[in-house]
Design a protein around this motif. Sequence first.
Motif: not given
Length: 803
Positions: A150-166
């Motif tokens: 999460l150092v650089a702008p416009n980056t995202i870390v997903l939770t496991k549930t959100l990752a599986q959703k997409f």
Amino acid sequence: MLRHYFQIAWRNLMKRKFYSLINIAGLATGMACCILIGLYLYHERSYDSYHKKRDRIYRVTQTFRSVEQGTMPAAPSPQEFQVWGCAPVGPALQADFPEIEKVVQFMSPASLLMQYGEKRFQQDSLLFIDSTVFDVFSWKMIQGDPKTALVAPNTIVLTKTLAQKFFGNDNPVGKVFRVDNEDDLLITGVMEDVPPNSHFTFTGLISLASVRKVAPEMFGWWGYVDFYTYLLLKENASVESIKAKSAEFVKRNNPKDKGYAIAFEKMTDAYLHSVAGRQPGPTGSLLNVYLFLCIAVFIMLIACINFMNLSTARSLERAKEVGVRKVLGVKPSSLMWQFLFESILLSLGAVVIALMLAHPGMALIEKLSGKEIAYVNFFSPLVFAGIVVFAVIVGMLAGIYPAIVLSGFRAITVLKGRFNPTGGNISFRKALVVFQFTLSIALIAGTIIVYNQLHFLNSHDLGFQKSQMLVLDFENDQGVRKNIEAIKKAIAGQPGVIAVAASRAVPGEFLPNAGTSIQTPEGQMTNKVPLIYEIDFDFIPTYRIPMVAGRSYSRAYLTDSAGAMVINEAAAKMYGYSNPADAVGKKFEQWGRKGTIIGVVKDFNFRSLHKPVEPLTLRYGYPWSLNRISVAIKGDNVSATLASLHKTWDKLAPQRPFLYHFLDDSFNDQYKADQHFGKLFTFFSCLAIIIACLGLLGLSTFMAQQRVKEIGVRKVLGSSVSGIVLLLSKDFIKLVLIAVVIAVPLCILAMNEWLNDFSYRISIGPLVFLEAGFITVSIAMITIAWQSVKAARVNPVQSLRNE
């Protein structure tokens, strides 16, 4: 000796199967309730305990008070602080205090339209957060580097549930989301879902550098509020040294704001012990924890009292056994241990059944409480040992008095057949019956009070139209904002639509504060910090909020959009106007806008009834600040109206999914915790009554058997079945009525404490206790009458043929 104790215990268990069943059922149900309540309370007290550095994590609370020029404010109370604050306080604290190892800040939860390929969702609970998040909190990364994710702008870390959703089971790292149809977010990591016992949760983390890139100036504004600040102290550092210097820190870094102050809260106190406002997530209730703890104790006491009553009532049956043993030289202490051993054995058997009941019961408790409670392995050595100790303690508590009574019989008296239960024993049994029904009645009355309050919350006139109000959510969509008037007009033309309005938020949602100067009756411009609604011309009439002075916004007045403001009665009072009409025409300054107050609305409950109506300004909002469209619809043929609106929306805003909810549903979500509390309270209260009635059934059955010859004589002399039922029942009913009288003050004391959490509440009247007493007496009568009728209908020839 133990083998002998086992044999005697087993014979007595089999000899009186009915009473043994009642004792075991009562103890097992009581133990199961205690186990379930214990697991629930453990969950409530375990919030944030999974963080490895939890003892070193603190959060900064801040207060923004209005201070008259030339005056010194008093020290703020804990209730005046809020967790939601400004951004510059975090870096300034880290620069000034070497005791601080890391600072992590995040903004209010965001809702963004996220798209990958053909999948598109409006995703809630996304946090813009500092890259230091994984240095402070113990959330495990599954994929990606926590140091750089999460150092650089416009980056995202997903939770496991959100990752599986997409993405299902595919690795999403390196892929890009399209956000709100205009920005891209690079996926740099996947983390485990946040445990349910966290005081705030989220579905994904976006780098706070993304916000710094587009709006760097807000990170230097001490008056801009939209951040939560958490500190990680160095090992062996003390927060007390920081607290001692906090006043000097504020003077040095924010000297112009005399009403600004900071304080510090331990993170593990956030869920149950914090009284600060603007929390980042739901909080628990320490009072509810204590209430459920009392219920667990009550239920266990009721179960133990059942055991005591039945054991002492049946003492006549074992009197000769005691006499024979004493003649053979058995000491009273050995007899007492024998009877205690029997009750402990019974308790150990009951706890096995309790564990079998607790396992499926856990799913029910999760459903009633609305919480995911961690699974507990009852057969782990530590837990199993604790359960065994619990069973032994319950067995000793339930059996100690019967053991003393039985071992105290005089051998010569009982062997001569002159033994009768003493008046003291009978009086004690009656006292126990009164005690257990006092607890039961208090729980029934408490349940009635809880449900009356919940009904009051749902039926109270809030001062605006809540029913049949549809809310369309378009969260920051620039396409909708640019065409807001055309979209509103098209929606208003659909069949079934009564009125349409737009606003930044709707009742029940989060509102910001705004530094606002209003001219006082003395003519001075006084700055305070009321809440703010940004609304359009149609909001007040659409929601049917009454005006008490002046007028609402109108398109007929060209200056209304730039130089007018509407406030509520509470805001008028805050600025010194007891008569709302006197505030109309006074000058105001707010967020760069100047003008005059054109109207005052009647106070309406735009927040939960836990809180009083707060001072509010209703400011005209330009399209770029709006997020919601409110649609008042007719109650008939709602499905057709929704279909028509959906079609219109897809035509005018194809870039945005048609997302809606009904206002009464979202507003009542504020009472979810209260509703879950009510369900749990009712469930355990009903179980307490059932356990008490089990004991009453056993006791009434035994008493009927003891008086079987008396009943036979009375029937021969002409007594009716109803007369005999009344004879057998009246003593118990008297005890229940005494319990009603004792329960009243206890219940009033406890439930008034619970009701004090609501600014709008019911009063506890005598009707509650009449209802509770009637319910209890009715249940007791049904329980007793069943056995009494059975005894009264026995042919007297059978009961008297040995005479």
